[in-house]
Design an enzyme around this catalytic site. Structure first.
Site, PDB file in Angstrom:
ATOM      1  N   VAL A  35       0.890  -1.120   0.029  1.00  0.00           N
ATOM      2  CA  VAL A  35       0.062   0.044  -0.014  1.00  0.00           C
ATOM      3  C   VAL A  35       0.946   1.254  -0.075  1.00  0.00           C
ATOM      4  O   VAL A  35       1.748   1.212   0.782  1.00  0.00           O
ATOM      5  CB  VAL A  35      -0.887   0.017   1.353  1.00  0.00           C
ATOM      6  CG1 VAL A  35      -1.859   1.225   1.246  1.00  0.00           C
ATOM      7  CG2 VAL A  35      -1.666  -1.186   1.275  1.00  0.00           C
ATOM      8  N   CYS A  36       0.545   2.262  -0.716  1.00  0.00           N
ATOM      9  CA  CYS A  36       1.439   3.548  -0.835  1.00  0.00           C
ATOM     10  C   CYS A  36       0.583   4.536  -0.378  1.00  0.00           C
ATOM     11  O   CYS A  36      -0.233   5.238  -1.138  1.00  0.00           O
ATOM     12  CB  CYS A  36       1.885   3.493  -2.392  1.00  0.00           C
ATOM     13  SG  CYS A  36       2.675   5.084  -2.572  1.00  0.00           S
TER      14      CYS A  36
END
Ligand SMILES: [Zn+2]
Ligand SMILES: [Zn+2]
Lengths: 696, 168
Positions: free
Chosen positions: B88-89
Site C-alpha cells: 500500500v502506498c
C-alpha cells in the site's frame, strides 16, 4: 554458486558421521597397538628422533666425546629420568613436547639442559617430564626395565603417545574430537532451542562460514604457521571459540524472536539465560587459558587470542544485559525517567568497546603480519575500513543523541500535573507521571520524546518542527532514521566482495520450499484459512487439494472452479438461508444449522484433541453478530480463537449482505449458489472456467 | 527496544478489540509473533469496493511506534495506490525521514501518534477515493481517470473474489 553446490552436497547425516568417526578411531587404535611394538624396536627411527632433537637444540650438541660415550651417557641420563614416577606426567610431557618450536618454546628446558649430566633430576621436574617420553623412543629396553611393571594406564599412555606422533592416527583423533563437538552442539540445540527457525539456520550458516573464512585467513595469512602441530593447536582453539560464538549468535537470534512475543513461558527465558551464563563462564575460562599461554609464549600470541576471547565475552554479556532489560520492560508497567538513558549508555558502552577491540585486533593483525602486500592484508584492510565506518557512525549517532538530550533538558519544561491531566503519552500509550512539555503544549515521557527526536525533530502530535541545536539545525544532515541494532548490521559483511553464502543459501532454501510439499503443520493452518473462506468444503478435502496444489491460491481457485469435492458435502447454504441476514449466524439457534456452523471452529482443536478436548466452552462467548466490541482476553490462545471467530463472522456477514444486495437489485449474479451440491458442480465449473481464466 | 513496541502493540490490540471501528478488524496472525498482524477491511459503502472484505498483512518494525509498519494486501487488488504485489502506498505509512514521492509534507507522514486504527481508516478512505497522482499502479490510475466503468467492473470481480464467491 559455490554455496548452491555446497548445499546440494550430500552431507552425511550426524549418525552416519558419528559411526564413521568411531570406526576410524577404532581402526587407528588397533593400528597403533599392533604397530608400536615394531616401532619401538626400530633402531633407525630411534636414531633419527635423537637427531631431530639435537637439531632443535633440545639435546646438547655432541661435544668431544665419542658417539658411543655420548650414547651411554644419554642412556644413563634417561634411565635416571625414567625412574621417576611420571606415569601421569608422561601425557603432559608429550603434549608439551608437541608445543615445541617458535610458537611456544620452553626457555626453561633449553637453559636447564646445560648441565644435563650433573644436575639432579629431582630439581628439574619440568625437563624430566619433558624428556621422559624421549627415552621411550631412544631405548625401550631401558624404559621397560626402569618401570616397575607396565600397567594398563601406562599402556594407554603409550598408545596415545604413539597415536599423537603418527599423522594418520592424529587425524582420526582430531576428527573424533570434531565429531564430539558437533554432537555436543546438536544436543545443546535440541535441548535448548528445539527446531531452529529458517532465519536462524541461515544466520548460523552465514556466521559459520564467515568465521571459518576469517580464521583461515588468520592462520595461514597473518601468523603464517609452518608446522602441522601449530595448525592443529590453532584449529582447536578456534573450534572452541567458534563453537561458543555460534551459540551466542543462536541465543541472540532466539532472544530477538522471543522478544516479539508477549506470551513466552518463563521457563524458556530461564533456559536461555542459563545457556548464556554458561557461555560466559566458558569464555572466562578461555580467557584464563589465554593468560596462561601469554605467560609462557609471546605477547603477540596472547594479544591475538585474548582479543577474540574478550569479544566473545562482551557479546555474551551484552546479550544477557539486553535480555534482562527486556524482561524488566515487559514485566514493569511504569517507566522511570532515568532508565532510558541508563539503558542507552549501557548499549553505547558495549557497542563502542566491541568495535574498538575489533579495530585494535585488526590493526594488530595488519601490522604484525609481515606480509603487507598480500591477499590477506587486503581482506583485513577491507574489514578494518568497515569497522572504522561503523565506529564513526556510532559516535556520530551518539553526538546526535547528546544534542537531543541537551535540547530536552534545556528547552522542554517539566510538565505540571495540570498539563498532564491524566493523559497518556501519545508515543507509548502509557500513563504519564512525569513528562516533558514541548513549546506547543504537548507532553510526552522524556525517554519516548528523546527516542523520537533522535529520528525526527518535530512534535509527534502537531508536527511542529523543532530547532534542536539552535544555529546549525537547518544545515544539519539528519541522522539516518533506521538504526538497527549493531549486530544486525554485522551480518554478511563481506557479502559485497566475496561469494555470498547467506544470500545463496537463502535462495536455495526458497527454491526447495517451493519444490517440496508443504510441511504438515503449515498445511493444516493453510487448510484452516481456506476453510474460513469456504465453510462448506470439508477440511479433509481442502487438505487433500492443498497437498496436490501446494499453494492456497491454487486451492482457492480449484474450489471456485468446483473441482474440489468433499465426500460428505453437506449443503451449507441454501439460497433462502443466505437471504436472511446477520442474526442467524450467531449459533445457538438450536435447529439443524448450528451443527454445521460449528464445524470450522471444531477443526481448530484438531491437532491435539487429547490435550485440550474443548479449551473454551462454546456458549461462553457471545458471537459478535453486530460489529460491536469483543472481550480482550488475558490468555493468548483464547485471544487468538476469539479473533479468528470474529474474522470468520465478519467475512460471513459481508458475504450475506453482498448476496442480499445482489438479489435485491435483481442482478442475475444473486442466485449463484456457492456450487456446493454435487449435481450442479460440474456444470457450474464448466461455465465458470473461462471467467476464472479471464480473471487471472 | 522490542519491549516498548510490544507493550504499545498490545495496547492497540486491546483497543481494537474492545472498540473496533466499523468494518475493520485487526490482530496478530499468531500470538507467537506480535509484530505481524492481519487486518480485514470492508470496502466502504457506495464505492466500487462496496461489500468486499479485503485481507492485508501488517509488519511492524522492532522500534514500532517510531517507525511505521509495512502494509500489504494478501488478496488481489486493483487500485491506483496499491502496487501489483499488494503493498500500500499512502503517506501515513512513509517513515518520517524518507520521501519517495517528493511532494509530501512531513505532516502527512508517519508519527508515533498514528496507530493501526488510523492506518486502516486511511486505507478505507483510500479505497473510497483513490489518489491518482501518486501512481503505485499506473494502469489502475489511468483506468480510474479514463474508464471508470471498466474499473468498477474489475473492482466488483475483486469484491466477489474477496468474499470467496465465484465470479458472476
Ligand atoms: Zn511514553
Ligand atoms: Zn505539538
Amino acid at each position: 554458486m559455490p554455496a548452491l553446490w555446497l548445499d546440494r552436497l550430500p552431507l552425511p547425516n550426524l549418525p552416519a558421521y558419528t559411526a564413521i568417526s568411531v570406526t576410524l578411531l577404532l581402526c587407528s587404535v588397533y593400528f597403533a597397538v599392533t604397530t608400536q611394538d615394531r616401532f619401538e624396536s626400530d633402531a633407525v627411527s630411534r636414531l633419527t628422533f635423537a637427531e631431530a632433537l639435537q637439531r632443535r637444540c633440545l639435546l646438547p650438541p655432541p661435544v668431544n666425546e665419542s658417539a658411543h660415550d655420548q650414547r651411554t651417557r644419554l642412556t644413563d641420563y634417561f634411565v635416571l629420568l625414567a625412574t621417576y614416577p611420571t606415569q601421569r606426567a608422561l601425557l603432559h610431557g608429550f603434549l608439551r613436547h608437541k608445543l615445541r618450536s617458535d610458537f611456544l618454546y620452553w626457555p626453561t628446558v633449553a637453559t636447564d639442559w646445560g648441565e644435563y649430566g650433573e644436575r639432579a633430576p629431582e630439581s628439574t621436574a619440568s625437563s624430566s617430564v619433558f624428556f621422559a617420553p624421549t627415552i621411550y623412543y631412544r631405548d625401550p629396553g631401558a624404559w621397560t626395565a626402569a618401570l616397575p611393571e607396565p600397567s594398563i594406564q601406562a599402556n594407554l599412555v603409550k598408545t596415545l603417545a604413539f597415536m599423537i606422533h603418527e599423522p594418520l592416527c592424529l587425524w582420526t583423533l582430531i576428527n573424533m574430537a570434531y565429531c564430539l563437538l558437533v554432537l555436543l552442539g546438536k544436543s545443546i540445540q535440541q535441548s535448548m532451542f528445539g527446531e531452529l527457525r529458517v532465519s536462524e539456520q541461515t544466520q548460523l550458516k552465514d556466521k559459520f562460514w564467515n568465521f571459518v573464512f576469517y580464521k583461515f585467513i588468520f592462520v595461514f595469512g597473518v601468523i603464517n604457521v609452518q608446522h602441522m602441530d601449530e595448525v592443529v593447536l590453532w584449529c582447536s582453539w578456534f573450534s572452541a571459540l567458534g563453537f561458543l560464538h555460534l551459540l551466542t549468535q543462536l541465543c541472540r537470534d532466539r532472544f530477538e524472536y522471543l522478544s516479539l512475543s508477549a506470551s513466552t513461558p518463563r521457563r524458556t527465558h530461564g533456559r536461555l539465560l542459563c545457556l548464556l551464563s554458561a557461555i560466559l563462564a566458558l569464555s572466562l575460562a578461555l580467557l584464563v587459558i589465554c593468560v596462561y599461554v601469554g605467560l609462557v609464549a609471546s605477547l603477540n600470541t596472547f594479544a591475538f587470542m585474548a582479543a577474540e576471547c574478550v569479544l566473545l565475552l562482551i557479546r555474551t554479556f551484552h546479550t544477557m544485559i539486553r535480555y534482562a532489560i527486556h524482561l524488566y520492560d515487559v514485566a514493569q508497567t511504569a517507566q522511570w525517567e532515568r532508565k532510558g538513558s541508563l539503558v542507552y549508555l549501557a548499549e553505547l558502552m558495549f557497542e563502542v568497546t566491541e568495535l574498538v577491540i575489533d579495530l585494535l585486533h585488526h590493526v594488530h593483525m595488519l601490522l604484525w603480519g609481515n606480509i603487507i602486500l598480500s591477499m590477506a592484508s587486503l581482506i583485513i584492510c577491507m574489514e578494518l575500513r568497515h569497522i572504522f565506518y561503523q565506529l564513526r557512525h556510532r559516535l556520530a549517532r551518539h553526538s546526535h543523541y547528546r544534542r537531543v538530550v541537551r535540547y530536552i533538558e534545556l528547552e522542554c519544561v517539566q510538565a505540571t500535573p495540570a498539563d498532564i491531566d491524566g493523559d497518556q503519552c501519545a508515543i507509548c500509550w502509557d500513563a504519564m507521571e512525569t513528562a516533558r512539555r514541548l513549546d506547543c503544549k504537548h507532553c510526552f515521557h522524556a525517554t519516548c520524546l528523546r527516542r523520537w527526536l533522535e529520528q525526527d525533530p518535530s512534535c509527534p502530535t502537531c508536527r511542529k518542527g523543532l530547532d534542536l541545536s539552535g544555529q546549525t539545525a537547518s544545515g544539519q544532515p539528519r541522522a539516518q532514521p533506521h538504526h538497527r541494532p549493531h549486530w544486525q548490521q554485522h551480518r554478511g559483511r563481506f557479502v559485497s566482495f566475496l561469494p555470498s553464502f547467506s544470500v545463496e543459501v537463502n535462495h536455495t532454501q526458497l527454491l526447495r520450499a517451493n519444490q517440496q510439499e508443504v510441511p504438515a503443520s503449515q498445511l493444516d493452518s493453510m487448510a484452516r484459512q481456506v476453510q474460513q473462506l469456504f465453510p462448506h468444503v470439508s477440511l479433509s478435502a481442502i487438505t487433500e487439494d492443498l497437498q496436490q496444489s501446494g499453494s492456497m491460491e491454487a486451492t482457492v481457485e480449484n474450489i471456485l472452479e468446483g473441482s474440489v469435492h468433499d465426500h460428505p458435502a453437506p449443503p451449507m447454504f441454501t439460497s433462502d438461508e443466505l437471504a436472511d441476514d446477520g442474526g442467524s449466524w450467531s449459533r445457538p439457534d438450536g435447529d439443524g444449522g448450528d451443527g454445521r456452523e460449528e464445524k470450522p471452529y471444531r477443526h481448530h482443536d484438531r491437532p491435539e484433541p487429547a490435550l485440550e478436548p474443548e479449551p473454551v466452552p462454546e456458549p461462553q462467548w457471545p458471537e459478535p453478530a453486530a460489529p460491536g466490541g469483543s472481550r480482550f482476553s488475558k490468555s493468548a490462545s483464547e485471544r487468538h480463537t476469539l479473533l479468528q471467530r470474529r474474522k470468520a463472522a465478519m467475512l460471513e456477514r459481508a458475504r450475506r449482505r453482498y448476496l442480499a444486495t445482489q438479489s435485491d437489485g435483481g442482478d442475475s449474479g444473486g442466485t449463484v449458489s456457492t456450487s456446493s451440491d454435487d449435481s450442479g458442480a460440474p456444470a457450474a465449473s464448466e461455465a465458470l472456467r473461462p471467467a476464472a481464466l479471464v480473471g487471472r | 527496544m522490542a519491549g516498548n513496541a510490544l507493550k504499545r502493540l498490545m495496547a492497540e490490540y486491546k483497543q481494537l478489540t474492545l472498540n473496533p471501528p466499523e468494518g475493520i478488524l485487526a490482530g496478530p496472525i499468531n500470538e507467537e509473533n506480535f509484530f505481524e498482524w492481519e487486518a480485514l477491511i470492508t470496502g466502504p459503502e457506495g464505492t466500487c469496493f462496496d461489500g468486499g472484505v479485503f485481507t492485508a498483512k501488517l509488519t511492524f518494525p522492532p522500534d514500532y511506534p517510531l517507525n511505521p509498519p509495512k502494509m500489504q494486501f494478501c488478496c488481489e487488488m486493483f487500485h491506483p495506490n496499491i502496487y501489483a504485489d499488494g503493498r500500500v502506498c499512502i503517506s501515513i505509512l512513509h517513515a518520517p525521514g524518507d520521501d519517495p514521492m517528493g511532494y509530501e509534507t512531513s505532516a502527512e507522514r508517519w508519527s508515533p501518534v498514528q496507530s493501526v486504527e488510523k492506518i486502516l481508516l486511511s486505507v478505507v478512505s483510500m479505497l473510497a477515493e483513490p489518489n491518482d497522482e501518486s501512481g503505485a499502479n499506473v494502469d489502475a490510475a489511468k483506468m480510474w481517470r479514463q474508464d471508470r466503468e471498466q474499473f468498477q467492473k474489475i473492482a466488483q470481480r475483486l469484491v466477489r473474489k474477496s468474499l470467496g464467491l465465484p465470479p458472476p
